[in-house]
Each structure stands twice: as C-alpha cells, then as structure tokens.
Design a protein around this motif. Structure first.
Motif, PDB file in Angstrom:
ATOM      1  N   GLY A   1      13.971   2.525  -8.532  1.00  0.00           N
ATOM      2  CA  GLY A   1      13.682   2.719  -7.207  1.00  0.00           C
ATOM      3  C   GLY A   1      12.344   3.020  -6.725  1.00  0.00           C
ATOM      4  N   LEU A   2      11.276   3.487  -7.623  1.00  0.00           N
ATOM      5  CA  LEU A   2       9.944   3.440  -7.313  1.00  0.00           C
ATOM      6  C   LEU A   2       9.468   2.036  -7.320  1.00  0.00           C
ATOM      7  N   MET A   3      10.247   1.126  -8.127  1.00  0.00           N
ATOM      8  CA  MET A   3       9.594  -0.491  -8.389  1.00  0.00           C
ATOM      9  C   MET A   3       9.915  -0.765  -7.110  1.00  0.00           C
ATOM     10  N   ARG A   4      11.199  -0.870  -6.560  1.00  0.00           N
ATOM     11  CA  ARG A   4      11.492  -1.358  -5.051  1.00  0.00           C
ATOM     12  C   ARG A   4      10.666  -0.790  -4.282  1.00  0.00           C
ATOM     13  N   LEU A   5      10.232   0.531  -4.000  1.00  0.00           N
ATOM     14  CA  LEU A   5       9.655   1.337  -3.176  1.00  0.00           C
ATOM     15  C   LEU A   5       8.215   0.652  -3.018  1.00  0.00           C
ATOM     16  N   SER A   6       7.516   0.407  -4.286  1.00  0.00           N
ATOM     17  CA  SER A   6       6.420   0.026  -4.555  1.00  0.00           C
ATOM     18  C   SER A   6       5.926  -1.424  -3.947  1.00  0.00           C
ATOM     19  N   GLN A   7       6.997  -2.074  -4.285  1.00  0.00           N
ATOM     20  CA  GLN A   7       7.187  -3.564  -3.800  1.00  0.00           C
ATOM     21  C   GLN A   7       7.196  -3.610  -2.422  1.00  0.00           C
ATOM     22  N   ALA A   8       8.035  -2.731  -1.692  1.00  0.00           N
ATOM     23  CA  ALA A   8       8.396  -2.755  -0.233  1.00  0.00           C
ATOM     24  C   ALA A   8       7.001  -2.411   0.567  1.00  0.00           C
TER      25      ALA A   8
ATOM     26  N   GLY B   1       3.866  -2.172  -0.578  1.00  0.00           N
ATOM     27  CA  GLY B   1       2.718  -2.807  -1.121  1.00  0.00           C
ATOM     28  C   GLY B   1       1.804  -2.040  -1.848  1.00  0.00           C
ATOM     29  N   ALA B   2       2.413  -0.731  -2.541  1.00  0.00           N
ATOM     30  CA  ALA B   2       1.595   0.128  -3.241  1.00  0.00           C
ATOM     31  C   ALA B   2       1.374  -0.321  -4.624  1.00  0.00           C
ATOM     32  N   LYS B   3       0.244  -0.048  -5.049  1.00  0.00           N
ATOM     33  CA  LYS B   3      -0.272  -0.625  -6.436  1.00  0.00           C
ATOM     34  C   LYS B   3      -0.161   0.417  -7.662  1.00  0.00           C
ATOM     35  N   THR B   4      -0.344   1.572  -7.180  1.00  0.00           N
ATOM     36  CA  THR B   4      -0.235   2.680  -8.162  1.00  0.00           C
ATOM     37  C   THR B   4       0.713   3.755  -7.782  1.00  0.00           C
ATOM     38  N   MET B   5       1.179   4.652  -8.720  1.00  0.00           N
ATOM     39  CA  MET B   5       1.892   5.877  -8.337  1.00  0.00           C
ATOM     40  C   MET B   5       1.338   6.766  -7.425  1.00  0.00           C
ATOM     41  N   ASP B   6      -0.033   7.172  -7.882  1.00  0.00           N
ATOM     42  CA  ASP B   6      -1.087   7.914  -7.014  1.00  0.00           C
ATOM     43  C   ASP B   6      -0.959   7.445  -5.412  1.00  0.00           C
ATOM     44  N   GLU B   7      -0.818   6.002  -5.218  1.00  0.00           N
ATOM     45  CA  GLU B   7      -0.845   5.735  -3.676  1.00  0.00           C
ATOM     46  C   GLU B   7       0.638   5.794  -3.353  1.00  0.00           C
ATOM     47  N   ILE B   8       1.875   5.794  -4.095  1.00  0.00           N
ATOM     48  CA  ILE B   8       3.217   6.053  -3.527  1.00  0.00           C
ATOM     49  C   ILE B   8       3.115   7.532  -3.118  1.00  0.00           C
ATOM     50  N   TYR B   9       2.800   8.456  -4.282  1.00  0.00           N
ATOM     51  CA  TYR B   9       2.734   9.868  -3.933  1.00  0.00           C
ATOM     52  C   TYR B   9       2.040  10.468  -2.786  1.00  0.00           C
ATOM     53  N   GLN B  10       0.661   9.749  -2.474  1.00  0.00           N
ATOM     54  CA  GLN B  10       0.086   9.931  -1.553  1.00  0.00           C
ATOM     55  C   GLN B  10       0.646   9.629  -0.215  1.00  0.00           C
ATOM     56  N   ARG B  11       1.222   8.422  -0.168  1.00  0.00           N
ATOM     57  CA  ARG B  11       1.899   7.970   1.017  1.00  0.00           C
ATOM     58  C   ARG B  11       3.039   8.546   1.472  1.00  0.00           C
ATOM     59  N   LEU B  12       3.986   9.165   0.480  1.00  0.00           N
ATOM     60  CA  LEU B  12       4.912   9.771   0.912  1.00  0.00           C
ATOM     61  C   LEU B  12       5.042  11.265   1.011  1.00  0.00           C
ATOM     62  N   LEU B  13       3.928  11.932   0.517  1.00  0.00           N
ATOM     63  CA  LEU B  13       3.478  13.420   0.754  1.00  0.00           C
ATOM     64  C   LEU B  13       2.972  13.293   2.132  1.00  0.00           C
ATOM     65  N   GLY B  14       1.854  12.274   2.414  1.00  0.00           N
ATOM     66  CA  GLY B  14       1.414  12.237   3.793  1.00  0.00           C
ATOM     67  C   GLY B  14       2.316  11.751   4.867  1.00  0.00           C
ATOM     68  N   PHE B  15       3.635  11.568   4.721  1.00  0.00           N
ATOM     69  CA  PHE B  15       4.662  11.323   5.751  1.00  0.00           C
ATOM     70  C   PHE B  15       4.329  10.162   6.376  1.00  0.00           C
ATOM     71  N   GLU B  16       3.878   8.938   5.782  1.00  0.00           N
ATOM     72  CA  GLU B  16       3.454   7.963   6.226  1.00  0.00           C
ATOM     73  C   GLU B  16       4.855   7.044   7.300  1.00  0.00           C
ATOM     74  N   PRO B  17       4.904   6.888   8.147  1.00  0.00           N
ATOM     75  CA  PRO B  17       6.148   6.660   8.735  1.00  0.00           C
ATOM     76  C   PRO B  17       7.113   5.293   8.184  1.00  0.00           C
ATOM     77  N   PHE B  18       6.089   4.313   7.636  1.00  0.00           N
ATOM     78  CA  PHE B  18       6.687   3.105   6.955  1.00  0.00           C
ATOM     79  C   PHE B  18       6.874   3.381   5.575  1.00  0.00           C
ATOM     80  N   ALA B  19       6.260   4.161   4.806  1.00  0.00           N
ATOM     81  CA  ALA B  19       6.617   4.527   3.598  1.00  0.00           C
ATOM     82  C   ALA B  19       7.789   5.535   3.334  1.00  0.00           C
ATOM     83  N   VAL B  20       8.092   6.338   4.300  1.00  0.00           N
ATOM     84  CA  VAL B  20       8.969   7.297   4.372  1.00  0.00           C
ATOM     85  C   VAL B  20      10.220   6.183   4.663  1.00  0.00           C
TER      86      VAL B  20
END
Length: 135
Positions: A29-36, A38-57
C-alpha cells in the motif's frame, strides 16, 4: 465498513465526516501511495499524510482502505472524498488514525525481525547453539 481495526496488522479506524474507514498500512500500500503522490521517501509520505495534504490524503484513502474488493475500495473512497463529507475539520481524526496505523506497521516489522522462527528454535535445541538475534 464495520469500524473494526487490527493494530497488529497495521490497521486503524479513521472517521472523516460521517464516514469511517479502516486503513491498513502495508508495504504494498505504501508503494502504491508513494507512486501515486510522487513521494521519494518514507519521510515525505509521513510528512504529507500528517500534514493533511489533500491530494496525499485522497490517494492514501484509495491505496490503504480495507475493503473486500477494489470496486468496494473505490466506492468507499468516493463516499469519503465527497464534497458533502470530508473537510479540513477532519485533520485531527486523520492525523491520529494515520499515525496509529503507521506506528503499528513499524512495530509489526520490528517484531518480525526480533522473533525466532520455529525452525530456528528447533535448530538451536538440536545443535545446542543459541540463536542470535539481529541488532
């Protein structure tokens, strides 16, 4: 959605508007999310999800929601992401749930690495050599 989550599988229930969803954080799931997103790292995924970025959410709901089929996951995502349902007021609920699911996923991974398999236990008992855990 039944609103039940298994934290041992990296799951957490999140309520967004009037809809509840069980999210399961898996490596796939994290792999699909990363690709969707355009995140390069887990830190970026974490930051974007916890920041409630609308597209990432939005992508995370589609990639991580627990459902019986892809069609059900798509329908659930559409209901959650409806303009009449989700809003910025859901940020705290989202953050709490995602943090719980991510933490459970990481803890599960650590537990797997620290556990000794049955075959390793048998080998140690037969040979008299103690199993050495990775540190």
């Amino acid at each position: 959605m039944n609103g039940l989550a298994n934290p041992l599988r990296g799951e957490a229930v999140v309520t967004l508007g009037k809809q509840s969803v069980t999210l399961a954080v898996t490596f796939g799931g994290l792999m699909r999310l990363s690709q969707a997103i355009g995140a390069k790292t887990m830190d970026e995924i974490y930051q974007r999800l916890l920041g409630f970025e609308p597209f990432a959410v939005s992508c995370a709901i589609r990639c991580l929601a627990v459902a019986e089929s892809d069609e059900q996951r798509s329908d659930l995502s559409a209901r959650i992401l409806s303009e009449q349902n989700i809003s910025a007021a859901d940020q705290k609920s989202w953050r709490d749930g995602v943090e719980q699911a991510l933490t459970a996923h990481i803890e599960k991974g650590q537990a797997v690495r620290e556990s000794v398999s049955v075959s390793e236990e048998v080998e140690a008992a037969v040979t008299g050599k103690k199993h050495q855990t990775a540190s």
